[in-house]
Design a protein around this motif. Structure first.
Motif, PDB file in Angstrom:
ATOM      1  N   PHE A 115      48.060 -20.874  -3.844  1.00 29.05           N
ATOM      2  CA  PHE A 115      49.493 -21.674  -3.860  1.00 29.05           C
ATOM      3  C   PHE A 115      51.814 -21.420  -3.520  1.00 29.05           C
ATOM      4  CE2 PHE A 115      45.789 -23.751  -5.582  1.00 29.05           C
ATOM      5  CZ  PHE A 115      45.585 -24.663  -4.719  1.00 29.05           C
ATOM      6  N   ASP A 116      51.175 -20.241  -3.390  1.00 31.35           N
ATOM      7  CA  ASP A 116      52.688 -19.575  -2.738  1.00 31.35           C
ATOM      8  C   ASP A 116      52.625 -19.247  -1.623  1.00 31.35           C
ATOM      9  OD1 ASP A 116      55.245 -18.557  -3.180  1.00 31.35           O
ATOM     10  OD2 ASP A 116      55.213 -17.692  -5.161  1.00 31.35           O
ATOM     11  N   LEU A 117      53.282 -19.282  -1.142  1.00 32.97           N
ATOM     12  CA  LEU A 117      53.800 -19.559  -0.022  1.00 32.97           C
ATOM     13  C   LEU A 117      55.310 -18.513   0.451  1.00 32.97           C
ATOM     14  CD1 LEU A 117      52.149 -22.509   2.554  1.00 32.97           C
ATOM     15  CD2 LEU A 117      50.791 -20.232   1.774  1.00 32.97           C
ATOM     16  N   GLY A 118      55.715 -18.005  -0.028  1.00 32.81           N
ATOM     17  CA  GLY A 118      56.701 -17.676  -0.495  1.00 32.81           C
ATOM     18  C   GLY A 118      57.837 -18.223  -0.787  1.00 32.81           C
ATOM     19  N   GLU A 119      57.967 -19.085  -2.132  1.00 34.54           N
ATOM     20  CA  GLU A 119      58.675 -20.282  -2.754  1.00 34.54           C
ATOM     21  C   GLU A 119      59.439 -19.645  -4.210  1.00 34.54           C
ATOM     22  OE1 GLU A 119      57.676 -23.765  -2.093  1.00 34.54           O
ATOM     23  OE2 GLU A 119      55.936 -23.370  -2.457  1.00 34.54           O
ATOM     24  N   PHE A 120      58.454 -19.079  -4.822  1.00 33.61           N
ATOM     25  CA  PHE A 120      58.231 -18.390  -6.127  1.00 33.61           C
ATOM     26  C   PHE A 120      58.387 -17.361  -6.427  1.00 33.61           C
ATOM     27  CE2 PHE A 120      55.774 -22.653  -5.685  1.00 33.61           C
ATOM     28  CZ  PHE A 120      56.959 -23.290  -5.978  1.00 33.61           C
ATOM     29  N   ASP A 121      58.722 -16.877  -7.917  1.00 30.68           N
ATOM     30  CA  ASP A 121      59.981 -16.031  -8.150  1.00 30.68           C
ATOM     31  C   ASP A 121      58.479 -15.562  -9.104  1.00 30.68           C
ATOM     32  OD1 ASP A 121      60.542 -13.247  -8.738  1.00 30.68           O
ATOM     33  OD2 ASP A 121      62.241 -13.887  -9.745  1.00 30.68           O
ATOM     34  N   GLN A 122      57.435 -14.241  -8.079  1.00 31.54           N
ATOM     35  CA  GLN A 122      56.558 -13.511  -9.227  1.00 31.54           C
ATOM     36  C   GLN A 122      55.807 -13.133  -8.723  1.00 31.54           C
ATOM     37  OE1 GLN A 122      53.297 -17.378 -10.198  1.00 31.54           O
ATOM     38  NE2 GLN A 122      53.675 -17.233  -7.771  1.00 31.54           N
ATOM     39  N   ARG A 123      55.154 -11.696  -9.259  1.00 34.47           N
ATOM     40  CA  ARG A 123      54.936 -10.176  -9.349  1.00 34.47           C
ATOM     41  C   ARG A 123      56.234  -9.455  -8.130  1.00 34.47           C
ATOM     42  NH1 ARG A 123      51.036  -9.473 -11.714  1.00 34.47           N
ATOM     43  NH2 ARG A 123      49.841  -8.098 -10.240  1.00 34.47           N
ATOM     44  N   ASN A 124      57.177  -9.782  -8.884  1.00 35.55           N
ATOM     45  CA  ASN A 124      58.480  -9.166  -8.671  1.00 35.55           C
ATOM     46  C   ASN A 124      59.150  -9.885  -7.051  1.00 35.55           C
ATOM     47  OD1 ASN A 124      58.704  -7.615 -10.817  1.00 35.55           O
ATOM     48  ND2 ASN A 124      56.539  -6.460 -10.535  1.00 35.55           N
ATOM     49  N   SER A 125      58.809 -10.897  -6.757  1.00 38.16           N
ATOM     50  CA  SER A 125      59.074 -10.752  -5.455  1.00 38.16           C
ATOM     51  C   SER A 125      59.160 -12.295  -5.044  1.00 38.16           C
ATOM     52  CB  SER A 125      58.002 -10.304  -3.804  1.00 38.16           C
ATOM     53  OG  SER A 125      58.482 -11.149  -2.926  1.00 38.16           O
ATOM     54  N   THR A 126      59.475 -12.904  -4.481  1.00 38.93           N
ATOM     55  CA  THR A 126      59.975 -14.035  -3.844  1.00 38.93           C
ATOM     56  C   THR A 126      58.939 -14.822  -3.246  1.00 38.93           C
ATOM     57  OG1 THR A 126      61.971 -15.417  -4.847  1.00 38.93           O
ATOM     58  CG2 THR A 126      61.004 -16.662  -3.703  1.00 38.93           C
ATOM     59  N   SER A 127      59.470 -13.808  -1.765  1.00 37.88           N
ATOM     60  CA  SER A 127      58.550 -14.030  -0.926  1.00 37.88           C
ATOM     61  C   SER A 127      57.895 -13.378  -0.596  1.00 37.88           C
ATOM     62  CB  SER A 127      59.808 -13.355   0.970  1.00 37.88           C
ATOM     63  OG  SER A 127      60.178 -12.170   0.399  1.00 37.88           O
ATOM     64  N   THR A 128      56.929 -13.486   0.207  1.00 41.77           N
ATOM     65  CA  THR A 128      55.589 -12.901   0.791  1.00 41.77           C
ATOM     66  C   THR A 128      56.048 -12.054   1.322  1.00 41.77           C
ATOM     67  OG1 THR A 128      54.244 -13.855   2.135  1.00 41.77           O
ATOM     68  CG2 THR A 128      54.038 -14.441   0.138  1.00 41.77           C
ATOM     69  N   LYS A 129      55.063 -10.988   1.900  1.00 47.26           N
ATOM     70  CA  LYS A 129      55.055 -10.011   3.166  1.00 47.26           C
ATOM     71  C   LYS A 129      55.673 -10.363   4.565  1.00 47.26           C
ATOM     72  CE  LYS A 129      52.611  -6.124   5.596  1.00 47.26           C
ATOM     73  NZ  LYS A 129      51.983  -5.028   5.349  1.00 47.26           N
ATOM     74  N   TYR A 130      54.661 -11.301   4.389  1.00 51.33           N
ATOM     75  CA  TYR A 130      55.175 -12.677   5.787  1.00 51.33           C
ATOM     76  C   TYR A 130      56.490 -13.680   5.879  1.00 51.33           C
ATOM     77  CZ  TYR A 130      50.920  -9.868   5.991  1.00 51.33           C
ATOM     78  OH  TYR A 130      49.640  -9.382   6.145  1.00 51.33           O
ATOM     79  N   GLY A 131      57.258 -13.199   4.820  1.00 51.05           N
ATOM     80  CA  GLY A 131      58.437 -13.672   4.297  1.00 51.05           C
ATOM     81  C   GLY A 131      58.465 -15.436   3.444  1.00 51.05           C
ATOM     82  N   THR A 132      59.516 -16.645   3.919  1.00 54.20           N
ATOM     83  CA  THR A 132      59.177 -17.369   2.962  1.00 54.20           C
ATOM     84  C   THR A 132      58.586 -18.398   3.470  1.00 54.20           C
ATOM     85  OG1 THR A 132      61.193 -18.207   4.123  1.00 54.20           O
ATOM     86  CG2 THR A 132      61.544 -16.992   2.270  1.00 54.20           C
ATOM     87  N   LYS A 133      58.203 -19.255   2.634  1.00 52.03           N
ATOM     88  CA  LYS A 133      57.299 -20.399   2.761  1.00 52.03           C
ATOM     89  C   LYS A 133      58.335 -21.659   4.329  1.00 52.03           C
ATOM     90  CE  LYS A 133      55.855 -25.325   1.318  1.00 52.03           C
ATOM     91  NZ  LYS A 133      55.653 -26.057   0.315  1.00 52.03           N
ATOM     92  N   ASN A 134      59.788 -21.099   3.873  1.00 50.44           N
ATOM     93  CA  ASN A 134      59.975 -22.309   5.519  1.00 50.44           C
ATOM     94  C   ASN A 134      60.210 -21.632   6.735  1.00 50.44           C
ATOM     95  OD1 ASN A 134      60.634 -24.795   4.014  1.00 50.44           O
ATOM     96  ND2 ASN A 134      63.041 -23.478   2.987  1.00 50.44           N
ATOM     97  N   ALA A 135      60.042 -20.073   6.562  1.00 48.05           N
ATOM     98  CA  ALA A 135      60.142 -19.042   7.513  1.00 48.05           C
ATOM     99  C   ALA A 135      58.163 -19.495   8.172  1.00 48.05           C
ATOM    100  CB  ALA A 135      60.473 -17.664   7.494  1.00 48.05           C
ATOM    101  N   TYR A 136      57.571 -19.667   7.494  1.00 45.67           N
ATOM    102  CA  TYR A 136      56.543 -19.541   7.717  1.00 45.67           C
ATOM    103  C   TYR A 136      55.348 -20.689   8.636  1.00 45.67           C
ATOM    104  CZ  TYR A 136      51.308 -18.685   7.113  1.00 45.67           C
ATOM    105  OH  TYR A 136      49.628 -18.933   7.354  1.00 45.67           O
ATOM    106  N   LYS A 137      56.369 -22.079   7.684  1.00 53.40           N
ATOM    107  CA  LYS A 137      56.536 -23.213   8.306  1.00 53.40           C
ATOM    108  C   LYS A 137      57.427 -23.355  10.230  1.00 53.40           C
ATOM    109  CE  LYS A 137      56.484 -26.758   5.786  1.00 53.40           C
ATOM    110  NZ  LYS A 137      57.387 -27.607   5.141  1.00 53.40           N
ATOM    111  N   LYS A 138      58.417 -22.816  10.435  1.00 56.48           N
ATOM    112  CA  LYS A 138      59.500 -22.589  11.587  1.00 56.48           C
ATOM    113  C   LYS A 138      58.499 -22.198  12.409  1.00 56.48           C
ATOM    114  CE  LYS A 138      63.998 -23.854   9.078  1.00 56.48           C
ATOM    115  NZ  LYS A 138      65.208 -23.053   9.076  1.00 56.48           N
ATOM    116  N   ALA A 139      57.666 -20.659  11.539  1.00 61.59           N
ATOM    117  CA  ALA A 139      57.146 -20.120  12.640  1.00 61.59           C
ATOM    118  C   ALA A 139      56.190 -20.905  13.735  1.00 61.59           C
ATOM    119  CB  ALA A 139      56.585 -18.661  12.868  1.00 61.59           C
TER     120      ALA A 139
END
Length: 112
Positions: free
Chosen positions: A40-64
């Motif tokens: 459920f974390d698409l790049g918006e929560f600070d987990q595993r030493n990162s907020t974004s995923t390899k593909y960016g933040t949730k907002n960037a993913y949705k905009k793409a």
């Protein structure tokens, strides 16, 4: 992703694009998504030493995705529900319902 997606492949006959799993993986911002840590974390929560995923933040993913759809390109999103190797340990957890537009806003009491 380029901001002007209509010019990426102007002569292409393809009208679909496949996106790899975009949720948080065990290796945080380095994970390609097949070692699921938090589905459920698409790049918006600070987990595993990162907020974004390899593909960016949730907002960037949705905009793409919005940009691709705006240009009549069908989006195929890969979700691998059976891969659970990225968890820390076997754990029991409690959950709460959250507002679908603001996942930081709790709208229920604890569900056991």
């Amino acid at each position: 992703m380029q901001k002007n997606s209509q010019n990426i492949y102007p002569n292409s006959e393809s009208h679909q694009v496949w996106l790899p799993p975009a949720y948080k993986g065990a290796n945080g911002g380095y994970s390609v998504g097949y070692d699921a840590y938090d589905l459920f974390d698409l790049g918006e929560f600070d987990q595993r030493n990162s907020t974004s995923t390899k593909y960016g933040t949730k907002n960037a993913y949705k905009k793409a995705i919005q940009s691709l759809k705006k240009n009549n390109i069908e989006v195929i999103v890969d979700v691998v529900l059976g891969h659970k190797a990225g968890g820390d340990e076997l754990e029991k957890f409690k959950a709460v319902k959250v507002d679908e537009n603001n996942r930081e806003k709790i709208i229920s009491s604890e569900v056991k």
